[in-house]
Every structure is written in C-alpha cells, then in structure tokens.
Scaffold this active site. Structure first.
Site, PDB file in Angstrom:
ATOM      1  N   SER A 102       5.269  -1.017  -7.797  1.00 47.28           N
ATOM      2  CA  SER A 102       3.807  -1.059  -7.788  1.00 47.28           C
ATOM      3  C   SER A 102       3.301  -2.094  -8.807  1.00 47.28           C
ATOM      4  O   SER A 102       3.695  -3.255  -8.755  1.00 47.28           O
ATOM      5  CB  SER A 102       3.266   0.347  -8.072  1.00 47.28           C
ATOM      6  N   ASP A 218       1.782   3.524   3.269  1.00 46.49           N
ATOM      7  CA  ASP A 218       1.761   3.581   1.804  1.00 46.49           C
ATOM      8  C   ASP A 218       0.552   4.362   1.276  1.00 46.49           C
ATOM      9  O   ASP A 218       0.665   5.201   0.404  1.00 46.49           O
ATOM     10  CB  ASP A 218       1.762   2.155   1.245  1.00 46.49           C
ATOM     11  N   HIS A 273       2.965   6.120  -1.143  1.00 42.55           N
ATOM     12  CA  HIS A 273       3.158   5.239  -2.288  1.00 42.55           C
ATOM     13  C   HIS A 273       3.995   5.875  -3.394  1.00 42.55           C
ATOM     14  O   HIS A 273       4.901   5.227  -3.940  1.00 42.55           O
ATOM     15  CB  HIS A 273       1.805   4.806  -2.846  1.00 42.55           C
TER      16      HIS A 273
END
Length: 292
Positions: A102, A218, A273
C-alpha cells in the site's frame, strides 16, 4: 603415530564457505515495508509464508512510522526508511528484495529513486497507489460523499501536505493544482521537472525486476489499476500504464524497465485491501517465484 590428514575436495570447501556465510539456501533477504495505519504486526503471516516455502530466508519487517505515525508526510518518512534499508543492504552485498504494501510501495519507490548505491534485486509492490489515489474508498465510508470532489482543497496546500495520504492524492479534475501543490508524487513519477530527475531515474533503474500486484476487488486503492501505474483521465476513464505520459516519456525509467522485460503484473480478484499480505493464494500466485 601421526593421524592421517583429512583431504578436502573443492566441493566440500565450497559447501563449508556457504554454510559459514549463512547462504546455503541461496535466498536473498526480504525487506518488508508496511502501509498506512499498520505496522510489523500485520505482516507475521507474510513472513511465515516466505519461510514456509523458502526455509531460512532472512525476513526483516521494518518497524518505523507504525500505525497513526504512518500519516506523517512521506518526505519525513522516506529518509528514515532509507537509513534502515541501506544499513541492511550494506550487510547483504548479494542483494535484497523489497516487498512493500500500500503506502509502503510509495515509500519504497522514493527510497529506490534517492539511493544511488542500492542493491535491490526485486521490488514487489503489493496493492500500492503508484499512480495516485482518487475516490471514495472503503476507508472513507463514514465521511460525507463530497470528500472525493473537495479533498484537493485540503490536500494541495501546506496544511494538507503534512498528511501522508495527501502526498498521493491525484485529482484528475484539478491537474494543475496537483502538479503545483503535491510535493511528493509528481516529482517521484517525473511529472514535473526538477534537478534530481536524471539521478533518480538512474537509481530506480538499478533494480532487476519490478512486480506490480493488485486487483479489482481491493476496495481501497482507487482506481485499483493505480497499483499497476494506471490512472483516471479527466473523464474518470482508466488509462493503463503504457498510455500514461510518464511511461511514454520514460521520466523515471518505467518504459525502459518494461522494455527490458523486467515489469511483471499480477492481477488477483476477490482480495480486499487489508487481506493482500495474509492471503496465501496471493503469495503463491504473485510473490513466491520472485523471492529467490
């Protein structure tokens, strides 16, 4: 009577040297960099996956700017991550892999660009907003729906640039404001001219392979194709990596890396995610083969 002297052949000597150096398994060390609002604790599963399939691999999960501290400006974070990563690399002349999740993918991008002597072999970007972030994500469900349209007013000024998420907020409807007010992503992606552009490009191209991982479910990275250097145009249609200006102009070396055959893209559906780093299927399909 003198005992007979042992006779050591070349293969035996080589084996002893390998064992002494701790590299008999042949796997390069793996450095993991966490994302926003998390820390090393969230990556124990991933570390376990690595050592399950590649026993003996040295895995170092960097503990810096954890949890809420991860919201500090990225230009504050990058030098500190760079110090730690460079120290690890100095002790590992055979090279290392970096696996960055990320926001951590952007931290690693900047570290690679600003480190002239790094020995990173493979840069694995795990669901990172490499081309920016724009949209109402799962993280923002509790906020009014106007956030997407008005965030630029906050992000593209001196106050907003004190928060890491503003460093990669990329509003396609306010391109000029983004280029002027965002002090992190435009220079890293070579979208604006600056004195370090040539050096940063050369540094980035020291890597041997870049692996881009992301997927349509995601729920946070918006558009999800940003994890593959795709992004919205002014109509919010996604423009894929090879049609982006920074690719065509090869501003930071992405086109060159791709032409070398050293960009690998992995799309994995059905992954939220926060689950990328704990999903063994993702590890097997997208990560394992590069950690050698």
């Amino acid at each position: 009577m003198r005992a007979p002297r042992a006779s050591w052949g070349a293969p035996a000597v080589l084996l002893l040297l390998l064992l002494a150096s701790g590299s008999a398994h042949g796997y390069k060390p793996v450095i993991i960099v966490h994302g926003i609002l998390d820390g090393p604790e969230q990556f124990k599963n991933l570390s376990g996956f690595i050592n399950k399939v590649h026993p003996g691999t040295e895995v170092q999960i960097i503990s810096l700017f954890n949890n809420c501290k991860s919201m500090k400006p990225l230009w504050i974070q990058v030098p500190e991550f760079r110090k730690v990563i460079e120290k690890i690399m100095t002790a590992r002349p055979e090279g290392v892999h970096v696996l960055c999740f990320s926001q951590g993918g952007l931290v690693c991008r900047a570290v690679l660009s600003t480190s002239p002597n790094h020995n990173v072999h493979t840069f694995i970007s795990l669901s990172s907003p490499l081309a920016g972030q724009y949209g109402d994500t799962d993280y923002l469900n509790w906020l009014p729906g106007c956030v997407k349209k008005t965030a630029f007013l906050f992000c593209y000024n001196k106050v907003g640039q004190h928060f890491s998420f503003c460093d990669y907020w990329n509003d396609p409807h306010h391109r000029a404001c983004y280029l002027k007010g965002n002090t992190f992503l435009p220079p890293i992606n070579g979208e604006i001219p600056h004195q370090h552009l040539k050096d940063w490009r050369e540094n980035f191209l020291r890597i041997k392979k870049m692996v881009l991982i992301g997927g349509p479910d995601d729920g946070v990275i918006t558009p999800w194709q940003s994890s593959h250097f795709g992004f919205y145009d002014s109509n919010e249609d996604v423009v894929e990596m090879r049609n982006q200006a920074f690719y065509k102009n090869d501003t930071f070396g992405l086109k060159t890396l791709d032409a070398r055959g050293d960009v690998s893209v992995c799309v994995q559906s059905g992954v939220k995610h926060t689950n990328w780093h704990s999903n063994f299927t993702v590890f097997k399909n997208c990560i394992e083969k590069w950690l050698i």
